[in-house]
Write a protein that holds these residues in place. Structure first.
Motif, PDB file in Angstrom:
ATOM      1  N   GLY A  57     -77.694 -23.600   9.537  1.00 22.52           N
ATOM      2  CA  GLY A  57     -77.924 -23.217   8.145  1.00 22.52           C
ATOM      3  C   GLY A  57     -79.327 -22.708   7.872  1.00 22.52           C
ATOM      4  N   ASP A  58     -80.234 -22.782   8.849  1.00 17.74           N
ATOM      5  CA  ASP A  58     -81.602 -22.344   8.626  1.00 17.74           C
ATOM      6  C   ASP A  58     -82.075 -21.488   9.811  1.00 17.74           C
ATOM      7  OD1 ASP A  58     -84.100 -22.046   7.481  1.00 17.74           O
ATOM      8  OD2 ASP A  58     -84.887 -23.915   8.329  1.00 17.74           O
ATOM      9  N   PRO A  59     -81.492 -20.297   9.970  1.00 21.99           N
ATOM     10  CA  PRO A  59     -81.878 -19.442  11.112  1.00 21.99           C
ATOM     11  C   PRO A  59     -83.242 -18.793  10.891  1.00 21.99           C
ATOM     12  CG  PRO A  59     -80.309 -18.291   9.734  1.00 21.99           C
ATOM     13  CD  PRO A  59     -80.439 -19.670   9.146  1.00 21.99           C
ATOM     14  N   ALA A  60     -83.838 -18.368  11.988  1.00 21.64           N
ATOM     15  CA  ALA A  60     -85.089 -17.614  11.930  1.00 21.64           C
ATOM     16  C   ALA A  60     -84.770 -16.117  11.934  1.00 21.64           C
ATOM     17  CB  ALA A  60     -85.983 -17.970  13.108  1.00 21.64           C
ATOM     18  N   HIS A  61     -85.530 -15.346  11.164  1.00 22.73           N
ATOM     19  CA  HIS A  61     -85.327 -13.898  11.061  1.00 22.73           C
ATOM     20  C   HIS A  61     -86.634 -13.182  11.367  1.00 22.73           C
ATOM     21  CE1 HIS A  61     -81.529 -14.584   8.761  1.00 22.73           C
ATOM     22  NE2 HIS A  61     -82.201 -15.623   8.295  1.00 22.73           N
ATOM     23  N   ARG A  62     -86.522 -12.053  12.020  1.00 22.70           N
ATOM     24  CA  ARG A  62     -87.692 -11.186  12.232  1.00 22.70           C
ATOM     25  C   ARG A  62     -87.232  -9.733  12.232  1.00 22.70           C
ATOM     26  NH1 ARG A  62     -93.127 -11.521  14.874  1.00 22.70           N
ATOM     27  NH2 ARG A  62     -93.725  -9.344  15.214  1.00 22.70           N
ATOM     28  N   LEU A  63     -87.939  -8.911  11.451  1.00 27.22           N
ATOM     29  CA  LEU A  63     -87.660  -7.474  11.370  1.00 27.22           C
ATOM     30  C   LEU A  63     -88.954  -6.714  11.644  1.00 27.22           C
ATOM     31  CD1 LEU A  63     -85.889  -5.002  10.658  1.00 27.22           C
ATOM     32  CD2 LEU A  63     -86.568  -5.332   8.270  1.00 27.22           C
ATOM     33  N   ASP A  64     -88.931  -5.855  12.659  1.00 27.03           N
ATOM     34  CA  ASP A  64     -90.045  -4.959  12.968  1.00 27.03           C
ATOM     35  C   ASP A  64     -89.564  -3.529  12.765  1.00 27.03           C
ATOM     36  OD1 ASP A  64     -92.351  -6.588  14.717  1.00 27.03           O
ATOM     37  OD2 ASP A  64     -90.360  -7.487  14.852  1.00 27.03           O
ATOM     38  N   ALA A  65     -90.335  -2.738  12.029  1.00 25.66           N
ATOM     39  CA  ALA A  65     -89.957  -1.348  11.773  1.00 25.66           C
ATOM     40  C   ALA A  65     -91.189  -0.459  11.808  1.00 25.66           C
ATOM     41  CB  ALA A  65     -89.249  -1.213  10.426  1.00 25.66           C
ATOM     42  N   VAL A  66     -91.047   0.700  12.452  1.00 26.01           N
ATOM     43  CA  VAL A  66     -92.136   1.678  12.526  1.00 26.01           C
ATOM     44  C   VAL A  66     -91.552   3.040  12.157  1.00 26.01           C
ATOM     45  CG1 VAL A  66     -93.894   2.778  13.938  1.00 26.01           C
ATOM     46  CG2 VAL A  66     -93.306   0.372  14.339  1.00 26.01           C
ATOM     47  N   LEU A  67     -92.097   3.639  11.108  1.00 29.33           N
ATOM     48  CA  LEU A  67     -91.709   4.979  10.675  1.00 29.33           C
ATOM     49  C   LEU A  67     -92.850   5.922  11.034  1.00 29.33           C
ATOM     50  CD1 LEU A  67     -89.575   6.687   9.138  1.00 29.33           C
ATOM     51  CD2 LEU A  67     -90.898   6.240   7.056  1.00 29.33           C
ATOM     52  N   THR A  68     -92.573   6.897  11.888  1.00 29.56           N
ATOM     53  CA  THR A  68     -93.608   7.795  12.392  1.00 29.56           C
ATOM     54  C   THR A  68     -93.315   9.229  11.964  1.00 29.56           C
ATOM     55  OG1 THR A  68     -93.908   6.368  14.328  1.00 29.56           O
ATOM     56  CG2 THR A  68     -94.840   8.578  14.444  1.00 29.56           C
TER      57      THR A  68
ATOM     58  N   THR B 283     -79.148  -9.478  17.742  1.00 34.77           N
ATOM     59  CA  THR B 283     -80.252  -8.517  17.867  1.00 34.77           C
ATOM     60  C   THR B 283     -79.712  -7.110  17.624  1.00 34.77           C
ATOM     61  OG1 THR B 283     -81.354  -9.925  19.501  1.00 34.77           O
ATOM     62  CG2 THR B 283     -82.081  -7.639  19.340  1.00 34.77           C
ATOM     63  N   ALA B 284     -80.338  -6.411  16.677  1.00 37.91           N
ATOM     64  CA  ALA B 284     -79.952  -5.028  16.369  1.00 37.91           C
ATOM     65  C   ALA B 284     -81.149  -4.121  16.615  1.00 37.91           C
ATOM     66  CB  ALA B 284     -79.484  -4.904  14.920  1.00 37.91           C
ATOM     67  N   ASN B 285     -80.917  -3.031  17.357  1.00 39.17           N
ATOM     68  CA  ASN B 285     -81.967  -2.059  17.654  1.00 39.17           C
ATOM     69  C   ASN B 285     -81.561  -0.685  17.128  1.00 39.17           C
ATOM     70  OD1 ASN B 285     -84.093  -3.369  19.565  1.00 39.17           O
ATOM     71  ND2 ASN B 285     -82.124  -4.042  20.383  1.00 39.17           N
ATOM     72  N   LEU B 286     -82.500  -0.022  16.446  1.00 41.89           N
ATOM     73  CA  LEU B 286     -82.285   1.335  15.950  1.00 41.89           C
ATOM     74  C   LEU B 286     -83.472   2.186  16.381  1.00 41.89           C
ATOM     75  CD1 LEU B 286     -80.563   3.286  14.208  1.00 41.89           C
ATOM     76  CD2 LEU B 286     -81.990   2.626  12.257  1.00 41.89           C
TER      77      LEU B 286
ATOM     78  N   HIS C 273     -89.422   9.924  12.685  1.00 44.95           N
ATOM     79  CA  HIS C 273     -88.736   9.021  13.616  1.00 44.95           C
ATOM     80  C   HIS C 273     -88.804   7.586  13.089  1.00 44.95           C
ATOM     81  CE1 HIS C 273     -87.226   7.635  17.509  1.00 44.95           C
ATOM     82  NE2 HIS C 273     -88.100   6.648  17.408  1.00 44.95           N
ATOM     83  N   LEU C 274     -87.694   6.859  13.232  1.00 44.07           N
ATOM     84  CA  LEU C 274     -87.619   5.453  12.825  1.00 44.07           C
ATOM     85  C   LEU C 274     -87.219   4.600  14.014  1.00 44.07           C
ATOM     86  CD1 LEU C 274     -87.604   3.198  10.677  1.00 44.07           C
ATOM     87  CD2 LEU C 274     -85.182   3.749  10.254  1.00 44.07           C
ATOM     88  N   LYS C 275     -88.001   3.564  14.256  1.00 43.97           N
ATOM     89  CA  LYS C 275     -87.686   2.594  15.303  1.00 43.97           C
ATOM     90  C   LYS C 275     -87.763   1.209  14.686  1.00 43.97           C
ATOM     91  CE  LYS C 275     -89.119   0.813  19.829  1.00 43.97           C
ATOM     92  NZ  LYS C 275     -87.722   0.778  20.326  1.00 43.97           N
ATOM     93  N   SER C 276     -86.690   0.440  14.789  1.00 40.73           N
ATOM     94  CA  SER C 276     -86.663  -0.896  14.184  1.00 40.73           C
ATOM     95  C   SER C 276     -85.894  -1.865  15.080  1.00 40.73           C
ATOM     96  CB  SER C 276     -86.031  -0.850  12.785  1.00 40.73           C
ATOM     97  OG  SER C 276     -84.666  -0.473  12.867  1.00 40.73           O
ATOM     98  N   ARG C 277     -86.225  -3.131  14.921  1.00 44.18           N
ATOM     99  CA  ARG C 277     -85.568  -4.195  15.669  1.00 44.18           C
ATOM    100  C   ARG C 277     -85.441  -5.404  14.751  1.00 44.18           C
ATOM    101  NH1 ARG C 277     -84.999  -6.121  21.083  1.00 44.18           N
ATOM    102  NH2 ARG C 277     -85.056  -8.397  21.201  1.00 44.18           N
ATOM    103  N   TYR C 278     -84.209  -5.888  14.612  1.00 38.82           N
ATOM    104  CA  TYR C 278     -83.947  -7.091  13.810  1.00 38.82           C
ATOM    105  C   TYR C 278     -83.397  -8.180  14.723  1.00 38.82           C
ATOM    106  CZ  TYR C 278     -81.491 -10.380  10.824  1.00 38.82           C
ATOM    107  OH  TYR C 278     -81.041 -11.532  10.251  1.00 38.82           O
TER     108      TYR C 278
END
Length: 355
Positions: free
Chosen positions: A303-314, A276-279, A288-293
Motif C-alpha cells: 500500500g505504500d510503494p516508492a515512485h521515481r520519475l526522471d524526464a529530460v526534454l532536449t 519500469t516504463a521507459n520512453l 527529444h524526450l527521454k523519461s523513465r518511471y
C-alpha cells in the motif's frame, strides 16, 4: 510377230536409259570442285590469348549484432548583477556534466541491453561576493547502470532478467552559518554507496517498438547499502552519546532508520513487485524526450510503494548546442515523508556518437 518387235524395242529403250543415267552419275563424280579459299584466312586473335585464372578474394563479411550510442554533455548556467542593480538577484554559477552510453545486442530472439547514465553538477551563489562566504554545493548527482537480458516470446512480449545499480559520486550536506555569517557544513546526508542500491528483477517485458518499453518485475529483490559510518543509522545508545538525549524518551533503545535501513545496520534486503516504463522518442525533428518511471512496491507493504520519475526534454539548437529541461520527482516514505521535486533548465553542448 508384231508382239515380239514391241518387246524388243522395250528392252533396247530400257538399256539405253540405264546406260545414260550411269554415265551422268560418273560425270558428276569426276567433276572438279572449285577452290573457294582464294586468299589465306587470317588467324583469329582469340587463339593467341592465354587463359588467366584471376583469384577471387574471400570477403570477410560478418554480421555485427551490436549497436552502440554515446552522448557527452556540458551545461553551464550563470547570472550576474552589478552593485547598482536594485531589482534583487543573486550572482550564481552552475556547471553540469553528463555522460550517457547504451549498447544493445540482438540475435534471433535474444536481446541484451546495457545503459549507463552519469550526471554531476555543482552550483555556487554569490560567487563574486567575498563577504557572502558561500560554499559550492552539488545540485545533481547520479550514477545509474541498468542491464537487461530478454528472450522474445512474441512480436511485443518477452521474458527478461535485469540487474541495476544506483548511487551518487559525492557527499551531500545540509548547511548552516556560523556566528560571523559564513556558510558552513552542518550534517552529511548522502555519499557514494550511502545509500547504494542493487536491484535484481525477473518478469515480463512489453515492447511494441524501439521507443517504448514496459517491464513487469513480479520477482524483484533490492539491496540497500550504507557504507559511510557518518550516515549509518544510530542505535538508541549511540544517538544519546551524540546528541545528549534519546530519540524516544519513552523507549531509550529506539534508534534511527535511514533509507529504510534499521539502526545499527548497514544493509537491507527487500522482495517486491517492480514496474519500469521507459520512453525514448523524438517529438519532432529537433525535440527529444527521454523519461523513465519506476514503481517499487515491497511485498510486505504494497500500500505504500516508492515512485521515481526522471524526464529530460532536449531541444537541439545546432548539431552541438542544445537546451535541456530536466525534472525529477521522487516519493519514498523510507527517505522522506513528502514528495521530492528537482528541476533544471540549462544551455549546453552535447556531443553524440555515432554522428
Amino acid at each position: 510377230m508384231m508382239f515380239n518387235r514391241i518387246k524388243l524395242l522395250t528392252v533396247v529403250f530400257t538399256l539405253f536409259i540405264g546406260q545414260w543415267s550411269f554415265a551422268q552419275i560418273d560425270l558428276k563424280r569426276l567433276r572438279a570442285k572449285p577452290d573457294t579459299n582464294l586468299v589465306d584466312a587470317p588467324k583469329s586473335p582469340v587463339s593467341n590469348i592465354n587463359q588467366v585464372i584471376v583469384p577471387i578474394p574471400k570477403l570477410a563479411l560478418e554480421v555485427d549484432y551490436w549497436k552502440h550510442w554515446t552522448k557527452l554533455g556540458l551545461n553551464l548556467n550563470q547570472a550576474y548583477f552589478n552593485k547598482h542593480w536594485n531589482a534583487g538577484g543573486v550572482n550564481s554559477i552552475a556547471i553540469l556534466g553528463t555522460g550517457w552510453h547504451k549498447s544493445e545486442y540482438n540475435k534471433n530472439n535474444f536481446n541484451f541491453t546495457t545503459e549507463l547514465d552519469l550526471r554531476y553538477g555543482r552550483i555556487q551563489n554569490d560567487f563574486l561576493d567575498r563577504e557572502a562566504q558561500t560554499l559550492s554545493k552539488k545540485n545533481i548527482d547520479r550514477i545509474f547502470w541498468d542491464n537487461k537480458l530478454a528472450y522474445k516470446l512474441s512480436q511485443s512480449w518477452a521474458v527478461y532478467v535485469s540487474f541495476t545499480f544506483e548511487s551518487q559520486f559525492d557527499a551531500g550536506y545540509t548547511y548552516t552559518r556560523d556566528v560571523n555569517g559564513a556558510e558552513i557544513v552542518d550534517t552529511i546526508k548522502t555519499n557514494f554507496m550511502a545509500p547504494g542500491y542493487f536491484t535484481e528483477s525477473f518478469g515480463l517485458e512489453y515492447k511494441p517498438d524501439n521507443t517504448f518499453s514496459l517491464r513487469l518485475g513480479t520477482g524483484t529483490a533490492r539491496q540497500t547499502l550504507i557504507l559511510d559510518d557518518r550516515i549509518r543509522p544510530l542505535t538508541g545508545e549511540q544517538y544519546f552519546r551524540k546528541n545528549g538525549r534519546y530519540l524516544d524518551a519513552n523507549d531509550p533503545s529506539k534508534g534511527e532508520s535511514t533509507f529504510g535501513v534499521e539502526s545499527g545496520r548497514s544493509f537491507r534486503n527487500d522482495l517486491a513487485f517492480q514496474l519500469t516504463a521507459n520512453l525514448d522518442r523524438n517529438l519532432s525533428k529537433n525535440l527529444h524526450l527521454k523519461s523513465r518511471y519506476n514503481l517499487f512496491a515491497d511485498y510486505t507493504d504494497l500500500g505504500d510503494p516508492a515512485h521515481r520519475l526522471d524526464a529530460v526534454l532536449t531541444a537541439k539548437v545546432t548539431s552541438l548546442v542544445n537546451v535541456s529541461l530536466t525534472g525529477i520527482v521522487v516519493y519514498n516514505s523510507l527517505e522522506q515523508p513528502g514528495v521530492q521535486v528537482s528541476q533544471a533548465l540549462a544551455l549546453g553542448i552535447l556531443y553524440s556518437l555515432p554522428r
